[in-house]
Write a protein that holds these residues in place. Structure first.
Motif, PDB file in Angstrom:
ATOM      1  N   PHE A   1       0.873  -1.167   0.000  1.00  0.00           N
ATOM      2  CA  PHE A   1       0.000   0.000   0.000  1.00  0.00           C
ATOM      3  C   PHE A   1       0.906   1.212   0.000  1.00  0.00           C
ATOM      4  CE2 PHE A   1      -3.654   2.267  -0.016  1.00  0.00           C
ATOM      5  CZ  PHE A   1      -4.159   2.761   1.170  1.00  0.00           C
TER       6      PHE A   1
ATOM      7  N   TYR B   1       3.126  11.723  -0.113  1.00  0.00           N
ATOM      8  CA  TYR B   1       2.800  12.878   0.717  1.00  0.00           C
ATOM      9  C   TYR B   1       3.578  14.081   0.182  1.00  0.00           C
ATOM     10  CZ  TYR B   1       0.314  10.445   4.486  1.00  0.00           C
ATOM     11  OH  TYR B   1      -0.616   9.765   5.223  1.00  0.00           O
TER      12      TYR B   1
ATOM     13  N   TYR C   1       7.288  13.009  -0.403  1.00  0.00           N
ATOM     14  CA  TYR C   1       7.685  11.772   0.258  1.00  0.00           C
ATOM     15  C   TYR C   1       6.844  10.615  -0.254  1.00  0.00           C
ATOM     16  CZ  TYR C   1      10.216  14.495   3.773  1.00  0.00           C
ATOM     17  OH  TYR C   1      11.091  15.336   4.416  1.00  0.00           O
TER      18      TYR C   1
ATOM     19  N   MET D   1       2.871   1.503   3.573  1.00  0.00           N
ATOM     20  CA  MET D   1       2.215   1.056   4.810  1.00  0.00           C
ATOM     21  C   MET D   1       2.346  -0.448   4.931  1.00  0.00           C
ATOM     22  SD  MET D   1       0.568   1.551   7.577  1.00  0.00           S
ATOM     23  CE  MET D   1      -0.358   3.084   7.679  1.00  0.00           C
TER      24      MET D   1
ATOM     25  N   TYR E   1       3.274  -2.701   8.650  1.00  0.00           N
ATOM     26  CA  TYR E   1       2.675  -2.596   9.982  1.00  0.00           C
ATOM     27  C   TYR E   1       2.772  -1.158  10.482  1.00  0.00           C
ATOM     28  CZ  TYR E   1       7.106  -2.218  12.536  1.00  0.00           C
ATOM     29  OH  TYR E   1       8.299  -1.779  13.039  1.00  0.00           O
ATOM     30  N   LYS E   2       3.606  -0.347   9.789  1.00  0.00           N
ATOM     31  CA  LYS E   2       3.714   1.076  10.074  1.00  0.00           C
ATOM     32  C   LYS E   2       3.972   1.798   8.762  1.00  0.00           C
ATOM     33  CE  LYS E   2       8.692   1.225  10.858  1.00  0.00           C
ATOM     34  NZ  LYS E   2       9.793   1.710  11.728  1.00  0.00           N
ATOM     35  N   LEU E   3       3.816   3.113   8.785  1.00  0.00           N
ATOM     36  CA  LEU E   3       4.080   3.904   7.590  1.00  0.00           C
ATOM     37  C   LEU E   3       5.577   4.199   7.527  1.00  0.00           C
ATOM     38  CD1 LEU E   3       2.449   5.170   5.275  1.00  0.00           C
ATOM     39  CD2 LEU E   3       2.284   7.253   6.643  1.00  0.00           C
TER      40      LEU E   3
ATOM     41  N   PHE F   1       8.544   6.011   5.477  1.00  0.00           N
ATOM     42  CA  PHE F   1       8.765   7.081   4.509  1.00  0.00           C
ATOM     43  C   PHE F   1      10.121   6.927   3.827  1.00  0.00           C
ATOM     44  CE2 PHE F   1       5.379  10.218   5.178  1.00  0.00           C
ATOM     45  CZ  PHE F   1       4.831   9.773   6.366  1.00  0.00           C
TER      46      PHE F   1
ATOM     47  N   TYR G   1      -0.254   8.827  16.297  1.00  0.00           N
ATOM     48  CA  TYR G   1       1.143   8.534  15.996  1.00  0.00           C
ATOM     49  C   TYR G   1       2.015   9.723  16.390  1.00  0.00           C
ATOM     50  CZ  TYR G   1      -1.337   5.556  12.587  1.00  0.00           C
ATOM     51  OH  TYR G   1      -2.184   4.668  11.972  1.00  0.00           O
TER      52      TYR G   1
ATOM     53  N   TYR H   1       5.827  11.067  15.336  1.00  0.00           N
ATOM     54  CA  TYR H   1       6.958  10.911  14.428  1.00  0.00           C
ATOM     55  C   TYR H   1       8.050  11.918  14.789  1.00  0.00           C
ATOM     56  CZ  TYR H   1       4.062   8.273  11.099  1.00  0.00           C
ATOM     57  OH  TYR H   1       3.273   7.327  10.478  1.00  0.00           O
TER      58      TYR H   1
ATOM     59  N   PRO I   1       9.762  11.661   7.907  1.00  0.00           N
ATOM     60  CA  PRO I   1       9.286  11.337   9.264  1.00  0.00           C
ATOM     61  C   PRO I   1       9.585   9.884   9.623  1.00  0.00           C
ATOM     62  CG  PRO I   1       7.578  12.472   7.995  1.00  0.00           C
ATOM     63  CD  PRO I   1       8.660  12.099   7.038  1.00  0.00           C
TER      64      PRO I   1
ATOM     65  N   LEU J   1       8.669   6.957  12.545  1.00  0.00           N
ATOM     66  CA  LEU J   1       7.728   6.651  13.618  1.00  0.00           C
ATOM     67  C   LEU J   1       8.451   6.397  14.931  1.00  0.00           C
ATOM     68  CD1 LEU J   1       4.709   6.077  14.278  1.00  0.00           C
ATOM     69  CD2 LEU J   1       5.252   3.652  13.903  1.00  0.00           C
TER      70      LEU J   1
ATOM     71  N   ASP K   1       2.931   0.148  19.316  1.00  0.00           N
ATOM     72  CA  ASP K   1       4.333  -0.041  18.947  1.00  0.00           C
ATOM     73  C   ASP K   1       5.144   1.128  19.470  1.00  0.00           C
ATOM     74  OD1 ASP K   1       6.159  -0.483  15.766  1.00  0.00           O
ATOM     75  OD2 ASP K   1       6.809  -0.524  17.846  1.00  0.00           O
TER      76      ASP K   1
ATOM     77  N   SER L   1       8.679   0.541  19.646  1.00  0.00           N
ATOM     78  CA  SER L   1       9.999  -0.051  19.467  1.00  0.00           C
ATOM     79  C   SER L   1      11.065   0.953  19.029  1.00  0.00           C
ATOM     80  CB  SER L   1       9.921  -1.199  18.445  1.00  0.00           C
ATOM     81  OG  SER L   1       9.453  -0.725  17.191  1.00  0.00           O
ATOM     82  N   GLN L   2      10.659   2.061  18.431  1.00  0.00           N
ATOM     83  CA  GLN L   2      11.607   3.074  17.976  1.00  0.00           C
ATOM     84  C   GLN L   2      11.737   4.232  18.958  1.00  0.00           C
ATOM     85  OE1 GLN L   2      13.442   2.252  15.265  1.00  0.00           O
ATOM     86  NE2 GLN L   2      12.211   0.373  15.456  1.00  0.00           N
TER      87      GLN L   2
ATOM     88  N   LEU M   1       6.249  15.403  14.923  1.00  0.00           N
ATOM     89  CA  LEU M   1       4.937  15.451  14.286  1.00  0.00           C
ATOM     90  C   LEU M   1       3.994  14.472  14.955  1.00  0.00           C
ATOM     91  CD1 LEU M   1       6.171  15.322  10.588  1.00  0.00           C
ATOM     92  CD2 LEU M   1       5.048  17.274  11.646  1.00  0.00           C
TER      93      LEU M   1
ATOM     94  N   ASN N   1      -6.064   0.215   8.763  1.00  0.00           N
ATOM     95  CA  ASN N   1      -4.654   0.425   8.414  1.00  0.00           C
ATOM     96  C   ASN N   1      -4.474   1.146   7.094  1.00  0.00           C
ATOM     97  OD1 ASN N   1      -3.541  -0.691  10.671  1.00  0.00           O
ATOM     98  ND2 ASN N   1      -3.356  -2.738   9.816  1.00  0.00           N
TER      99      ASN N   1
ATOM    100  N   GLN O   1      -3.403   9.109   7.241  1.00  0.00           N
ATOM    101  CA  GLN O   1      -2.926   9.750   8.459  1.00  0.00           C
ATOM    102  C   GLN O   1      -2.920  11.260   8.233  1.00  0.00           C
ATOM    103  OE1 GLN O   1       0.705   8.184  10.134  1.00  0.00           O
ATOM    104  NE2 GLN O   1       0.162   6.077   9.606  1.00  0.00           N
TER     105      GLN O   1
END
Lengths: 110, 114
Positions: free
Chosen positions: A33, A37, A90, A94, A96-98, A100, B33, B35, B43, B45, B56, B58-59, B91, B99, B103
């Motif tokens: 997906f 941006y 950008y 997607m 499990y996370k977006l 960039f 979220y 970022y 950006p 996450l 999440d 983890s970062q 951000l 999902n 955003q």
């Protein structure tokens, strides 16, 4: 993990010329997906395009892109650049996370 | 409809100082979220919530960063002891649960650590 590659850091062109910004991705997901941006100076990122359908052109505000799973690409195009298109673009995936890409700065000169 | 709001818009700190960022997502968006966007980068996450739960983190540098969303609406991101490497724009974004949902990003907080 997922990654998005934008090979051009800066693209400079003259108003009226066509725009093409490259985006390729790597993912473990079989149904990627992809998003584009746009971020104008001192503004936050704003969604321009999105797609999860293979080989289908998606369009918005004069820009278009086609997701090609065969080449893992989602290049952004516009037929004729305008001064107001100057911004950071950008590409993002997607999973499990977006995730960039590093972004491409588009500068359109008069 | 109001967008995502963040405050403050700017912050300048000395190394070792603490700072908190606040985010109010779009009404009805259950996913939030945070970022970090260093200068000239995309950006990245740090953490995200669905309602009040961390999905999440983890970062998130857990030794100095923390984030909460106690009632599943507003959220606070805190840096306990800032370092120069934390200089970036922070951000906040929100979305609906799906999902594939877009955003929506807030204006960001531009942090400079001297």
């Amino acid at each position: 993990g997922d990654s998005v590659t934008q090979t051009e850091g800066l693209v400079t062109l003259t108003e009226g010329l066509p725009v093409m910004l490259n985006c390729t991705y790597q993912t473990i997901y079989s149904n990627p997906f992809l998003f584009w941006y746009v971020q104008h100076l001192n503004e936050s990122p704003r969604l321009l395009l999105k797609s999860f359908t293979d080989n289908k052109r998606t369009e918005h505000q004069g820009f278009h892109a086609t997701l090609h799973k065969s080449s893992s690409s989602f290049h952004l195009q516009k037929s004729s650049a305008q001064l107001s298109d100057s911004a950071l673009y950008y590409c993002a995936h997607m999973g499990y996370k977006l995730t960039f890409g590093t972004g491409t700065s588009l500068l359109v000169d008069p | 409809e109001a967008g995502v709001t963040q405050s403050p818009r700017y912050a300048v700190l000395q190394e070792g100082q603490a700072v908190s960022f606040w985010c109010d997502p779009i009404s009805g968006h259950d996913t939030l979220y945070w970022y970090q966007q260093p200068r000239d980068q995309g950006p990245q996450l740090l953490v995200y919530f669905r309602d009040e739960a961390v999905i999440d983190n983890s970062q998130l540098p857990s030794d100095r960063f923390s984030a909460v969303r106690p009632k599943g609406t507003n959220s606070t991101l805190k840096i306990q002891s800032a370092k120069q490497g934390d200089t970036a724009t922070y951000l906040c974004a929100s979305s609906l649960r799906d999902n594939y949902a877009e955003q929506f990003f807030g204006p960001g907080t531009r942090l400079t650590v001297l």
